[in-house]
Design an enzyme around this catalytic site. Structure first.
Site, PDB file in Angstrom:
ATOM      1  N   ARG A  59       0.862  -1.178   0.016  1.00  0.00           N
ATOM      2  CA  ARG A  59      -0.131  -0.163  -0.123  1.00  0.00           C
ATOM      3  C   ARG A  59       0.792   1.235  -0.154  1.00  0.00           C
ATOM      4  NH1 ARG A  59      -1.815   2.253   4.517  1.00  0.00           N
ATOM      5  NH2 ARG A  59      -2.154   0.053   5.432  1.00  0.00           N
ATOM      6  N   TYR A 112     -17.864  12.229 -16.921  1.00  0.00           N
ATOM      7  CA  TYR A 112     -18.290  10.787 -16.724  1.00  0.00           C
ATOM      8  C   TYR A 112     -19.448  10.809 -15.528  1.00  0.00           C
ATOM      9  CZ  TYR A 112     -18.368   5.966 -14.669  1.00  0.00           C
ATOM     10  OH  TYR A 112     -18.919   4.933 -14.198  1.00  0.00           O
ATOM     11  N   ASP A 184      -8.657  15.542 -16.892  1.00  0.00           N
ATOM     12  CA  ASP A 184      -8.971  13.938 -17.188  1.00  0.00           C
ATOM     13  C   ASP A 184      -8.586  13.658 -18.597  1.00  0.00           C
ATOM     14  OD1 ASP A 184     -10.056  11.324 -17.609  1.00  0.00           O
ATOM     15  OD2 ASP A 184     -11.689  11.583 -15.923  1.00  0.00           O
ATOM     16  N   LYS A 209      -9.222   2.117 -19.116  1.00  0.00           N
ATOM     17  CA  LYS A 209      -9.821   2.305 -20.654  1.00  0.00           C
ATOM     18  C   LYS A 209      -8.682   2.051 -21.719  1.00  0.00           C
ATOM     19  CE  LYS A 209     -13.366   3.128 -18.547  1.00  0.00           C
ATOM     20  NZ  LYS A 209     -13.519   4.111 -17.452  1.00  0.00           N
TER      21      LYS A 209
HETATM   22  N1  LCS Z   1     -12.879   9.302 -16.133  1.00  0.00           N
HETATM   23  C1  LCS Z   1     -13.229   9.228 -17.530  1.00  0.00           C
HETATM   24  C2  LCS Z   1     -13.506  10.038 -18.365  1.00  0.00           C
HETATM   25  C3  LCS Z   1     -14.260   7.946 -17.385  1.00  0.00           C
HETATM   26  O1  LCS Z   1     -14.563   7.673 -18.607  1.00  0.00           O
HETATM   27  C4  LCS Z   1     -14.133   7.047 -16.268  1.00  0.00           C
HETATM   28  C5  LCS Z   1     -15.073   5.755 -16.229  1.00  0.00           C
HETATM   29  C6  LCS Z   1     -13.615   7.218 -15.049  1.00  0.00           C
HETATM   30  C7  LCS Z   1     -12.906   8.610 -15.074  1.00  0.00           C
HETATM   31  C8  LCS Z   1     -13.658   6.477 -13.935  1.00  0.00           C
HETATM   32  O2  LCS Z   1     -12.906   5.426 -14.121  1.00  0.00           O
HETATM   33  P1  LCS Z   1     -12.954   3.887 -13.521  1.00  0.00           P
HETATM   34  O3  LCS Z   1     -13.063   4.074 -11.791  1.00  0.00           O
HETATM   35  O4  LCS Z   1     -13.976   3.518 -14.011  1.00  0.00           O
HETATM   36  O5  LCS Z   1     -11.503   3.364 -13.826  1.00  0.00           O
HETATM   37  N2  LCS Z   1     -16.095   5.769 -17.390  1.00  0.00           N
HETATM   38  C9  LCS Z   1     -17.009   4.784 -17.653  1.00  0.00           C
HETATM   39  C10 LCS Z   1     -17.743   4.807 -18.886  1.00  0.00           C
HETATM   40  O6  LCS Z   1     -17.770   5.794 -19.796  1.00  0.00           O
HETATM   41  N3  LCS Z   1     -18.344   3.664 -19.103  1.00  0.00           N
HETATM   42  O7  LCS Z   1     -17.920   2.916 -17.826  1.00  0.00           O
HETATM   43  C11 LCS Z   1     -16.914   3.293 -17.215  1.00  0.00           C
END
Ligand code: LCS
Length: 394
Positions: A59, A112, A184, A209
């Site tokens: 951690r 998001y 982001d 992603k």
């Molecule tokens: N930032 C963006 C631009 C995202 O699209 C997402 C998740 C996150 C942060 C959060 O990331 P995670 O915690 O899921 O790793 N976007 C998603 C979407 O558009 N569909 O499912 C998840």
């Protein structure tokens, strides 16, 4: 070869990584361990006091995770990085590392859905005031800045409407008011856009992603100046405990090796899909910054290498027509998430952005007929053919 002189194509393969010095293993070892043995009690105490470099507990730090952090920092032109269990953990920890109760932050209106929920429900509970603002409008941002404003947060291109925000312009505005500018960069990745080179202070990613790229893991990262990142690590990553697992870090390291190639292919295919949809009689509007008449095209050309793999469009006939299309596809897979090798398609208003109320959806352009495609790396013509067949049945 000096890492500073490496092109991005070479950096994704070699940056921060070299064969294991003891075994010669070319693939970075997965240090799947929770704890690390001390040589003696004094050694342990020195590590805890920070008087000696070394590992204590995963951690707090782990060799596999550290390589991923260094790699992302190199790719994003940042000094350092800290990895998190998810993109959401990266965003949450970033916000609470900069703003405290009594402070105010500015967040773009199209982010998001999980980020929107975090910013409108969780963060205000901590006593941090949040203004939801159109960050493509400099004047609107300026009108909201107050004495206790600490940061501006936005995505570009944004999820799901592909709105483009001028990183340089907003960074200058933020800095004039001593604000921290957080971008982001999940949709673009450092291959297509490096916000720090345009003036941003901090870049966050959902590594789930494009960085991972294969739809098999969850992760997040924050990169920026070393002093800030070390404080973020101390104050939030370690004590809040939002760390990524070494195995997930390794999967992402493996994914990044092909990131450059994939982003070129995603962008080529997305452009094909956007052009196809634009000419289709059952499509009312296409949102893709790579289209010459897209409202974000000029700014995107200035700050992006190519325009990425995400395309959104409004289908004629609204929600019902959209549902029919989503039920009529073979190659395009009905699923949330994005940035995978596979083409994924979804309905933001009822899925990824269902955290926005119906009124908020309409206000920010997340209309009932809006469909989002994460265009994969399959044959682009075959993706268009699948969409054509699907639209025929609408
Ligand atoms: N930032 C963006 C631009 C995202 O699209 C997402 C998740 C996150 C942060 C959060 O990331 P995670 O915690 O899921 O790793 N976007 C998603 C979407 O558009 N569909 O499912 C998840």
């Amino acid at each position: 070869m000096d890492k500073d002189n490496m092109s991005l194509e070479t950096l994704v393969v070699h940056g921060a990584q070299k064969p294991d010095p003891t075994t010669g293993a070319i693939s970075t070892p997965i240090y799947q361990t929770s704890t690390f043995v001390f040589k003696d009690p004094d050694h342990g105490a020195r590590l805890f006091r920070g008087e000696e470099e070394g590992y204590i507990y995963t951690r707090v730090g782990n060799p596999t995770i550290e390589i991923l952090e260094r790699k992302l920092a190199l790719l994003e032109s940042a000094e350092a990085g800290v990895a998190f269990a998810s993109g959401m953990a990266a965003i949450f920890n970033t916000i609470i590392s900069i703003a405290s109760a009594g402070d105010h932050i500015i967040v773009d209106d199209t982010v998001y859905g999980g980020t929107y929920a975090l910013m409108t429900k969780i963060i205000p509970r901590l006593g941090i005031e949040v203004s939801i603002v159109n960050c493509a409008d400099e004047k609107e941002i300026e009108s909201k800045i107050k004495g206790n404003t600490r940061l501006i947060f936005f995505e570009t291109p944004s999820n799901p409407t592909l709105k483009v925000i001028d990183i340089g312009q907003i960074s200058r505005l933020g800095h004039d008011h001593k604000l921290v500018v957080v971008v982001d960069n999940t949709f673009a990745t450092p291959i297509l856009q490096r916000p720090i080179e345009h003036g941003a202070d901090i870049v966050v990613h959902s590594m789930t992603k494009y960085l991972s790229g294969h739809g098999d893991t969850i992760g997040g990262i924050v990169v920026g100046r070393r002093e800030y990142i070390e404080r973020l690590r101390e104050e939030t990553a370690i004590d809040v405990g939002s760390c990524i697992s070494p195995f997930n870090a390794w999967l992402i390291l493996r994914g990044i090796k092909t990131l450059y190639l994939r982003m070129i292919r995603h962008s080529e295919n997305a452009y094909k899909v956007a052009r196809f949809l634009k000419d289709h009689p059952k499509v009312e509007r296409v949102m893709y910054p790579g289209l010459e008449d897209d409202p974000g095209h000029k700014i995107a050309r200035k700050q992006m290498l190519l325009f990425g793999g995400m395309v959104s469009f409004e289908i004629a006939g609204g929600r019902e027509a959209g549902k029919r299309l989503l039920s009529n596809l073979n190659l395009c897979t009905l699923a949330v998430s994005l940035g995978d090798t596979d083409t994924l398609i979804e309905h933001p208003a009822s899925m990824t952005h269902s955290t926005y109320s119906d009124e908020e959806c309409l206000k920010f352009g997340i209309t009932p007929g809006l469909i989002r495609i994460s265009v994969g790396i399959e044959n682009g013509t075959e993706i268009c053919e699948d969409l054509a067949r699907g639209l025929e049945g609408v």
